[in-house]
Each structure stands twice: as structure tokens, then as C-alpha cells.
Design an enzyme around this catalytic site. Structure first.
Site, short mmCIF file in Angstrom:
data_model
loop_
_atom_site.label_atom_id
_atom_site.label_comp_id
_atom_site.label_asym_id
_atom_site.label_seq_id
_atom_site.Cartn_x
_atom_site.Cartn_y
_atom_site.Cartn_z
N PHE A 143 -10.52 -5.54 -6.69
CA PHE A 143 -10.69 -6.36 -5.48
C PHE A 143 -10.33 -5.50 -4.26
O PHE A 143 -9.51 -5.88 -3.43
CB PHE A 143 -9.81 -7.61 -5.54
CG PHE A 143 -9.99 -8.44 -6.77
CD1 PHE A 143 -11.07 -9.31 -6.89
CD2 PHE A 143 -9.09 -8.35 -7.84
CE1 PHE A 143 -11.24 -10.08 -8.04
CE2 PHE A 143 -9.26 -9.10 -8.98
CZ PHE A 143 -10.34 -9.97 -9.09
N ASP B 215 -5.20 -7.01 -6.88
CA ASP B 215 -4.95 -7.79 -5.66
C ASP B 215 -6.09 -8.79 -5.44
O ASP B 215 -6.90 -8.63 -4.54
CB ASP B 215 -4.82 -6.84 -4.47
CG ASP B 215 -4.43 -7.57 -3.19
OD1 ASP B 215 -3.85 -8.66 -3.28
OD2 ASP B 215 -4.72 -7.04 -2.10
N CYS C 48 -1.60 -14.12 -3.77
CA CYS C 48 -1.47 -14.56 -2.37
C CYS C 48 -1.59 -16.08 -2.27
O CYS C 48 -1.74 -16.62 -1.17
CB CYS C 48 -2.52 -13.88 -1.49
SG CYS C 48 -4.22 -14.29 -1.92
N ASP D 264 -15.30 -3.86 -5.96
CA ASP D 264 -15.41 -5.07 -5.15
C ASP D 264 -16.85 -5.58 -5.24
O ASP D 264 -17.77 -4.79 -5.51
CB ASP D 264 -15.03 -4.79 -3.69
CG ASP D 264 -14.62 -6.05 -2.93
OD1 ASP D 264 -13.41 -6.32 -2.85
OD2 ASP D 264 -15.52 -6.76 -2.44
N ARG E 173 0.84 -1.20 0.00
CA ARG E 173 0.00 0.00 0.00
C ARG E 173 0.87 1.25 0.00
O ARG E 173 0.60 2.23 -0.71
CB ARG E 173 -0.93 -0.01 1.23
CG ARG E 173 -2.00 -1.07 1.17
CD ARG E 173 -3.03 -0.88 2.26
NE ARG E 173 -2.65 -1.41 3.55
CZ ARG E 173 -2.94 -2.61 4.02
NH1 ARG E 173 -3.60 -3.47 3.25
NH2 ARG E 173 -2.58 -2.99 5.23
#
Length: 396
Positions: A228, A300, A340, A250, A212
Site C-alpha cells: 500500500f 500500511d 489507521c 499499490d 518512515r
């Protein structure tokens, strides 16, 4: 001890390298009758001591190591000492960022297999994913109370992976009280809301803190698309850095509501922010069809692969979404893209992104690599602790 494990000949090598997992196929025999999460001693085929571990009779990871010291007793003091050490390792991270939210315990990487603990202000949120963690929940909570007197302890073990350990998903208060509203934490001078009761994981993604911050360098006077977006924390950094416009996308209405409140909490310009409730894959295609472009895009997504069987499909998903993102970036624009998925190795992720650039008809320059924040450390003997991969790319 509730039992003894003897390994097959030659299967002690990983334990001698201090890796904390013992797979079912490595075990020759089990003596005694250890139950779910019980403590067992582990020996090699010649009867030499190797480790103290927690037994999980239903899991492919049949035992997880608590300690390689034969004299270890797994009790409240054991957990207190491990947690105290974990906290001391993070002191510099907490101080540098003025953090009131951080990861206290990163499971195997902090010597506590299956135990993840995040601290959000005066709440400690635990996610217990192993049989041993469940078996010693009481001692763990007592250790947390000793380390953080006055804190509340809440469990967010509401994940299906517990079923592999023979455990049911569960949530609830372990000590103190449940939050009655979102908890607010501070990160690098920004106030952020955390939904402990209903948010993703333990309520918030602490691991993206450094990423970030990195976005700030590519935001001033730029149009930014945050895909996202969850609770919009990437956008706060973009706004603070002086972006022209930022768009949060989102599928969660409640997450977008928190994102809006986060902007208000920090007295940032709400007129510079759009909040779009839509599927990212669909919206990106709409932008491409309409010719909408951005200076900077954050990609992300959630984990695309929970098993090796899903990895091929995950690669297709990452390639598709990054390809379209590059097609709607202005020439010379910046893409911050992440995976991730622990099973997605760094080199494979880079290859997928590079292939996406080829399919997009764009040239790619990888400028920087990003990783999980340092309060999510990686034990040298446990490479599986490295899961968050990020690339800062210039797209020509």
C-alpha cells in the site's frame, strides 16, 4: 446565540471532563431554532452553564464544543488564537525535521472540532467535516490568511462523512490559487511530492513521518517490500538508508508515478526500486506460492473500519494480510505493521497481529510501538484523537 441546549440529568459528566461531543440522546430539550452549524449555549438539567457549541441537527453528535468559557465569541479572532496556539505547539517538530509540510490543526485535539488543516509549502489544505466548521468557513479562512499571509487556501472536504452532518462533499479554492502541479515539501532532508487536488485525504499522509524514519533502521542491505505504498515515501527512507532493493506495491498508477518521481527528486538509485501496480492481497499470495521472501515488510493499509459494525470484518482483514506478510518474511525479518482505524484499539490490534503469527506458524516479538507523528497530537480529554497504531515486529 441561536439557541440553548439543556441536557438530560446526569448527562453532563463528559462535558465536565471537557470532552467536546454532545450526543443526541443526551439532550433533554432545545430552545430557540438553531440551524445547521449555529452556535448554541449548553446547560445541564439544573440550568448550569457547560459550554458553547456548534449545533448539528442531523448528526448523532448533535453538538460539538467550541469552548467551555461562557464569554467566548466564535469569530475570526477565536479561530486565529486557536490556530496560533496549534502552530506554537508544533514549533519543535517543524524545526527538528526541517518540515515544510505538517499538520497545523488536528480538529478536536486542537480545540477546533471537525477542522483538519495541513500545510504543504505555501498551500493550506482544509478538510471541514462538521456543521460548525462549514458555518464558520469564512472566519476560519480569514484567520489562516492573517496567520500565513501570502498562502493559498484550498478545501478538500470531499468525504462522505460530511453527509452525516447534512453537508455535501466539496472541493475548491478558498483563497488564492489552486496548484497547477504537485507541490513539493521537505521532510527530514527528503523532497516529497504532494498531490493536493487528487491525492488521498488532504493529499499526503503526514502522520507516518516518524514511522518512515523508523524504517531506516531496518533497511541497510535489506530487501524491503512496501505494501500500500501510495507515493512511496517509506521507500525513500529505505533507499536513503542503503537498502539492497525496495518494492512499492499499490493499485494507483498515478501514486506510483509520483513515487518514481520522488526517487528522482532525491537523486536516489532508481535501479533499486520496483513499482508494481497490483492488489496487495493478491500479490502477497503470489509471492507465497512462488517462495519469494523479503527481509523487511511495511504493511500500511487504508482504514478497514469506518463504523463499529465493520470492526469484525476489519479484524479479519488485518489478520489475513499480516499472516501472509509473516509467511513471506525471512526468519528474523522485520515487519512494520499499522492500523489507521480509530475504532481498532491498540490492544485489539496487537491481538490480531499475534493471532496472525500463530496462523502463519511463526513466532512474533514486538520490539517497538509506533504512533501518529507529534503534529497530530491527542488531547487528554479526547482519547478518540489517537488513531494510528503501529508495531515493529521481529518474526522468527
Amino acid at each position: 446565540m441561536s439557541g440553548v441546549i439543556y441536557l438530560q440529568p446526569g448527562r453532563e459528566k463528559s462535558l465536565k471532563r471537557k470532552h467536546p461531543w454532545i450526543f443526541s440522546k443526551a439532550i433533554k430539550k432545545v430552545k430557540g431554532n438553531p440551524g445547521l452549524g449555529d452556535t448554541v449555549s449548553v446547560y445541564d438539567a439544573d440550568g448550569k452553564f457547560l459550554a458553547i457549541a456548534a449545533y448539528s441537527p442531523q448528526s448523532q453528535i448533535r453538538a460539538r464544543v467550541w469552548s467551555f468559557d461562557e464569554n467566548t465569541i466564535v469569530d475570526t479572532d477565536f479561530f486565529y488564537n486557536r490556530l496560533k496556539q496549534a502552530l506554537s505547539l508544533r514549533d519543535y517538530v517543524i524545526d527538528e525535521g526541517g518540515l515544510t509540510g505538517f499538520r497545523l490543526c488536528a480538529a478536536e485535539s486542537d480545540g477546533l472540532p471537525g477542522i483538519t488543516i495541513d500545510k504543504f509549502d505555501n498551500y493550506l489544505v482544509c478538510q471541514l467535516l462538521s456543521a460548525g466548521a462549514e458555518r464558520h468557513k469564512g472566519e476560519l479562512v480569514q484567520a489562516l490568511i492573517k496567520l500565513f499571509p501570502g498562502c493559498n487556501v484550498y478545501e478538500r472536504s470531499d468525504v462522505d462523512v460530511r453527509k452525516k452532518e447534512g453537508l455535501e462533499p466539496i472541493t475548491g479554492v478558498l483563497h488564492g490559487n489552486a496548484p497547477t502541479e504537485p507541490v513539493r515539501i521537505m521532510e527530514n532532508g527528503l523532497a516529497l511530492e504532494v498531490d493536493i487536488l487528487g491525492g488521498h485525504k488532504t493529499g499526503f499522509y503526514l502522520d507516518q513521518r516518524d514511522s518512515r524514519n523508523a524504517l531506516s533502521r531496518f533497511s541497510k542491505d535489506k530487501t524491503v517490500l512496501n505494501c500500500f505504498s501510495y507515493t512511496g515515501t517509506f521507500s525513500l527512507y529505505a533507499l536513503k538508508a542503503g537498502c539492497e532493493k525496495v518494492t512499492n506495491v499499490d493499485v494507483s498508477e498515478s501514486a506510483l508515478a509520483i513515487a518514481k518521481r520522488n526517487v528522482e527528486h532525491n537523486n536516489l538509485d532508481l535501479s533499486k526500486v520496483d513499482f508494481i501496480k497490483q492488489d496487495v492481497f493478491k500479490l502477497l499470495r503470489e509471492y507465497r506460492e512462488k517462495g519469494v521472501q523479503f527481509d523487511t515488510i511495511v504493511m500500511d493499509p487504508p482504514k478497514f473500519a469506518d463504523s463499529k459494525a465493520q470492526l469484525t470484518g476489519a479484524c479479519r482483514g488485518y489478520k489475513d494480510i499480516n499472516m501472509i506478510a509473516m509467511q513471506i518474511l525471512k526468519p528474523g525479518g522485520t515487519l512494520l505493521t499499522f492500523s489507521c482505524s480509530g475504532l481498532m484499539e491498540q490492544n485489539l490490534f496487537q491481538k490480531v497481529v499475534a493471532d496472525a503469527a500463530l496462523d502463519a506458524g511463526r513466532e512474533l516479538r514486538i520490539m517497538e510501538r509506533l504512533n501518529q507523528a507529534p503534529d497530530h497530537p491527542i488531547a487528554g480529554e479526547y482519547p478518540e484523537g489517537f488513531y494510528l497504531k503501529g508495531l515493529i515486529c521481529k518474526v522468527l
